[in-house]
Design a protein around this motif. Structure first.
Motif, PDB file in Angstrom:
ATOM      1  N   PRO A  61       0.780  -1.251   0.000  1.00 17.06           N
ATOM      2  CA  PRO A  61       0.000   0.000   0.000  1.00 17.06           C
ATOM      3  C   PRO A  61       0.809   1.297   0.000  1.00 17.06           C
ATOM      4  O   PRO A  61       0.209   2.374   0.059  1.00 17.06           O
ATOM      5  N   SER A  62       2.156   1.223  -0.069  1.00 20.17           N
ATOM      6  CA  SER A  62       2.914   2.478  -0.143  1.00 20.17           C
ATOM      7  C   SER A  62       2.574   3.250  -1.412  1.00 20.17           C
ATOM      8  O   SER A  62       2.670   4.473  -1.452  1.00 20.17           O
ATOM      9  N   LYS A 125      -9.703   9.763 -13.204  1.00 18.76           N
ATOM     10  CA  LYS A 125     -10.397   8.736 -12.424  1.00 18.76           C
ATOM     11  C   LYS A 125      -9.477   8.056 -11.412  1.00 18.76           C
ATOM     12  O   LYS A 125      -9.846   7.863 -10.252  1.00 18.76           O
ATOM     13  N   PHE A 126      -8.288   7.664 -11.848  1.00 14.51           N
ATOM     14  CA  PHE A 126      -7.354   6.905 -11.008  1.00 14.51           C
ATOM     15  C   PHE A 126      -6.094   7.740 -10.770  1.00 14.51           C
ATOM     16  O   PHE A 126      -5.402   8.102 -11.716  1.00 14.51           O
ATOM     17  N   CYS A 127      -5.792   8.023  -9.511  1.00 10.06           N
ATOM     18  CA  CYS A 127      -4.643   8.863  -9.163  1.00 10.06           C
ATOM     19  C   CYS A 127      -3.683   8.075  -8.274  1.00 10.06           C
ATOM     20  O   CYS A 127      -4.050   7.710  -7.147  1.00 10.06           O
ATOM     21  N   PRO A 128      -2.465   7.787  -8.735  1.00 10.23           N
ATOM     22  CA  PRO A 128      -1.511   7.111  -7.862  1.00 10.23           C
ATOM     23  C   PRO A 128      -1.233   7.955  -6.625  1.00 10.23           C
ATOM     24  O   PRO A 128      -1.075   9.168  -6.706  1.00 10.23           O
ATOM     25  N   THR A 129      -1.208   7.311  -5.478  1.00 11.14           N
ATOM     26  CA  THR A 129      -1.024   8.003  -4.201  1.00 11.14           C
ATOM     27  C   THR A 129       0.181   7.410  -3.487  1.00 11.14           C
ATOM     28  O   THR A 129       0.217   6.220  -3.194  1.00 11.14           O
ATOM     29  N   LEU A 130       1.171   8.252  -3.229  1.00 10.36           N
ATOM     30  CA  LEU A 130       2.447   7.833  -2.663  1.00 10.36           C
ATOM     31  C   LEU A 130       2.430   8.063  -1.159  1.00 10.36           C
ATOM     32  O   LEU A 130       2.221   9.187  -0.708  1.00 10.36           O
ATOM     33  N   MET A 131       2.668   7.002  -0.381  1.00  8.61           N
ATOM     34  CA  MET A 131       2.707   7.142   1.071  1.00  8.61           C
ATOM     35  C   MET A 131       4.153   6.980   1.550  1.00  8.61           C
ATOM     36  O   MET A 131       4.742   5.906   1.437  1.00  8.61           O
ATOM     37  N   PHE A 132       4.703   8.071   2.086  1.00 11.34           N
ATOM     38  CA  PHE A 132       6.082   8.097   2.548  1.00 11.34           C
ATOM     39  C   PHE A 132       6.128   7.604   3.989  1.00 11.34           C
ATOM     40  O   PHE A 132       5.619   8.254   4.903  1.00 11.34           O
ATOM     41  N   VAL A 184      -2.357  13.585 -12.754  1.00  7.61           N
ATOM     42  CA  VAL A 184      -2.646  13.877 -11.351  1.00  7.61           C
ATOM     43  C   VAL A 184      -2.146  12.737 -10.453  1.00  7.61           C
ATOM     44  O   VAL A 184      -2.433  11.568 -10.692  1.00  7.61           O
ATOM     45  N   ALA A 185      -1.402  13.112  -9.424  1.00  9.47           N
ATOM     46  CA  ALA A 185      -0.945  12.152  -8.427  1.00  9.47           C
ATOM     47  C   ALA A 185      -1.117  12.780  -7.050  1.00  9.47           C
ATOM     48  O   ALA A 185      -1.330  13.990  -6.921  1.00  9.47           O
ATOM     49  N   MET A 186      -1.039  11.958  -6.029  1.00 11.81           N
ATOM     50  CA  MET A 186      -1.249  12.410  -4.658  1.00 11.81           C
ATOM     51  C   MET A 186      -0.146  11.856  -3.768  1.00 11.81           C
ATOM     52  O   MET A 186       0.575  10.925  -4.159  1.00 11.81           O
ATOM     53  N   ALA A 187      -0.006  12.426  -2.567  1.00  9.97           N
ATOM     54  CA  ALA A 187       1.044  11.967  -1.658  1.00  9.97           C
ATOM     55  C   ALA A 187       0.649  12.242  -0.221  1.00  9.97           C
ATOM     56  O   ALA A 187      -0.200  13.103   0.062  1.00  9.97           O
ATOM     57  N   MET A 188       1.287  11.511   0.688  1.00 11.68           N
ATOM     58  CA  MET A 188       1.053  11.683   2.112  1.00 11.68           C
ATOM     59  C   MET A 188       2.253  11.147   2.885  1.00 11.68           C
ATOM     60  O   MET A 188       3.033  10.346   2.366  1.00 11.68           O
ATOM     61  N   ASP A 189       2.411  11.612   4.114  1.00  9.53           N
ATOM     62  CA  ASP A 189       3.401  11.067   5.045  1.00  9.53           C
ATOM     63  C   ASP A 189       2.686  10.234   6.100  1.00  9.53           C
ATOM     64  O   ASP A 189       1.544  10.526   6.463  1.00  9.53           O
ATOM     65  N   SER A 190       3.371   9.232   6.625  1.00  6.18           N
ATOM     66  CA  SER A 190       2.858   8.488   7.772  1.00  6.18           C
ATOM     67  C   SER A 190       4.025   7.962   8.589  1.00  6.18           C
ATOM     68  O   SER A 190       4.877   7.226   8.074  1.00  6.18           O
ATOM     69  N   SER A 191       4.058   8.345   9.869  1.00  4.26           N
ATOM     70  CA  SER A 191       5.133   7.889  10.751  1.00  4.26           C
ATOM     71  C   SER A 191       4.782   6.590  11.463  1.00  4.26           C
ATOM     72  O   SER A 191       5.577   6.068  12.242  1.00  4.26           O
ATOM     73  N   ALA A 192       3.600   6.044  11.198  1.00  6.14           N
ATOM     74  CA  ALA A 192       3.204   4.773  11.817  1.00  6.14           C
ATOM     75  C   ALA A 192       4.105   3.640  11.331  1.00  6.14           C
ATOM     76  O   ALA A 192       4.712   3.725  10.262  1.00  6.14           O
ATOM     77  N   GLU A 193       4.182   2.565  12.111  1.00  5.67           N
ATOM     78  CA  GLU A 193       4.974   1.402  11.733  1.00  5.67           C
ATOM     79  C   GLU A 193       4.148   0.516  10.796  1.00  5.67           C
ATOM     80  O   GLU A 193       3.353  -0.301  11.234  1.00  5.67           O
ATOM     81  N   HIS A 194       4.339   0.700   9.511  1.00  2.31           N
ATOM     82  CA  HIS A 194       3.544  -0.048   8.536  1.00  2.31           C
ATOM     83  C   HIS A 194       4.198  -1.359   8.122  1.00  2.31           C
ATOM     84  O   HIS A 194       3.522  -2.284   7.670  1.00  2.31           O
ATOM     85  N   GLY A 195       5.517  -1.423   8.204  1.00  2.49           N
ATOM     86  CA  GLY A 195       6.199  -2.637   7.786  1.00  2.49           C
ATOM     87  C   GLY A 195       6.365  -2.758   6.286  1.00  2.49           C
ATOM     88  O   GLY A 195       6.675  -3.845   5.775  1.00  2.49           O
ATOM     89  N   PHE A 196       6.139  -1.674   5.560  1.00  2.21           N
ATOM     90  CA  PHE A 196       6.358  -1.685   4.112  1.00  2.21           C
ATOM     91  C   PHE A 196       6.824  -0.306   3.664  1.00  2.21           C
ATOM     92  O   PHE A 196       6.696   0.676   4.382  1.00  2.21           O
ATOM     93  N   GLY A 197       7.368  -0.266   2.480  1.00  5.32           N
ATOM     94  CA  GLY A 197       7.819   0.990   1.872  1.00  5.32           C
ATOM     95  C   GLY A 197       7.839   0.830   0.370  1.00  5.32           C
ATOM     96  O   GLY A 197       7.440  -0.214  -0.172  1.00  5.32           O
TER      97      GLY A 197
END
Length: 280
Positions: A61-62, A125-132, A184-197
């Motif tokens: 899900p990154s 319709k579909f926008c890739p979303t990058l989770m850092f 169009v693309a999107m992005a977000m940060d998350s400091s939670a322990e996701h276990g993936f990148g």
């Protein structure tokens, strides 16, 4: 919609099944390249490439895809289909940002954020979303500035930071939207322990008209800590994978007379050289 940039999804051994599943779920069709190694599909005018071989990593899900839905009924229809063998990341419900939203990872490992909003909220319709996440958490905003400086006709359309009490640092990006040459693309940060990148199971393909364009994107995206991989693949300094390819590569590879020679030439390259492919 001109597909100057589009995603490539690695779904080993199941691209035919995945192509049918996605086009039935979202509406669309197989177009262009379709063989045991690669299938190209079009959904709402957007190109997706499904790859059967290549990276050994699995999607996570990154990088997810925000799906812009015009009604709760449309959102629920997609959700019901994606639930088959999938994993719920955030329950389908009403949230402050959308009257009907849910985040789900499908049975092939690809993640979708279903977002109900007015049609004019996005032309795509579909926008890739990058989770850092992990050691990349907090780098979303600088990454957007980096990407929009490389591609023409690009801009950051908005950056929303976390507020106090929203579960993350107030200097981190809660949601941002940007355009790369109109994509169009999107992005977000998350400091939670996701276990993936970020990994290479999902990459962004950039089609180039000229060798000058290939050189520009290759040099810029591998700079400052990025790395060359092979066959037109690279990883940028944030860990996101890109494929920088000539627009004519599909035509060259599908040529029955020289397609195999072209593929052998590609396999021996890192950055792709159009003249060498044409002369193969």
């Amino acid at each position: 919609m001109k597909n100057f940039i589009y995603p490539c999804l690695t779904i080993r051994g199941k691209i035919s099944e995945a192509a049918e599943f996605y086009t039935q779920t979202f509406g669309g069709s197989k177009t262009g390249v379709s063989n045991p190694y690669v299938i190209e599909i079009q959904m709402s005018g957007q190109k997706f490439l499904l790859l059967n071989e290549g990276p050994s990593s699995n999607p996570n899900p990154s990088i997810s895809f925000m799906v812009m839905c015009e009604s709760a009924e449309e959102t629920e229809k997609y959700w019901n289909n994606l639930q088959d063998g999938g994993k719920i990341m955030m329950a389908l419900d009403s949230y402050p940002w959308s009257p009907k939203y849910g985040w789900i990872q499908d049975k092939f490992g690809i993640s979708w954020q279903l977002y109900t909003a007015a049609k004019q909220d996005s032309s795509q319709k579909f926008c890739p979303t990058l989770m850092f996440t992990g050691d990349k958490a907090g780098q979303a905003e600088t990454a957007l500035r980096f990407y929009t400086s490389i591609f023409p006709n690009s801009e950051i359309e908005g950056v929303l930071k976390y507020a106090e009490g929203e579960g993350d640092r107030t200097d981190f990006v809660k949601h941002a939207q940007f355009k790369l040459n109109g994509y169009v693309a999107m992005a977000m940060d998350s400091s939670a322990e996701h276990g993936f990148g970020f990994n290479d199971a999902i990459s962004l393909v950039v089609e180039c008209e000229t060798q000058e364009e290939i050189d520009h994107y290759w040099n810029q995206l591998t700079a400052h800590g990025g790395s060359e991989v092979m066959c037109g693949w690279l990883t940028d300094k944030y860990g996101i994978s890109w494929q920088i390819v000539p627009k004519i590569i599909g035509k060259l590879i599908s040529d029955p007379e020289r397609g195999q020679r072209v593929m052998q030439t590609v396999m021996g390259m890192k950055k792709l050289i159009i003249a060498d492919l044409e002369n193969a």
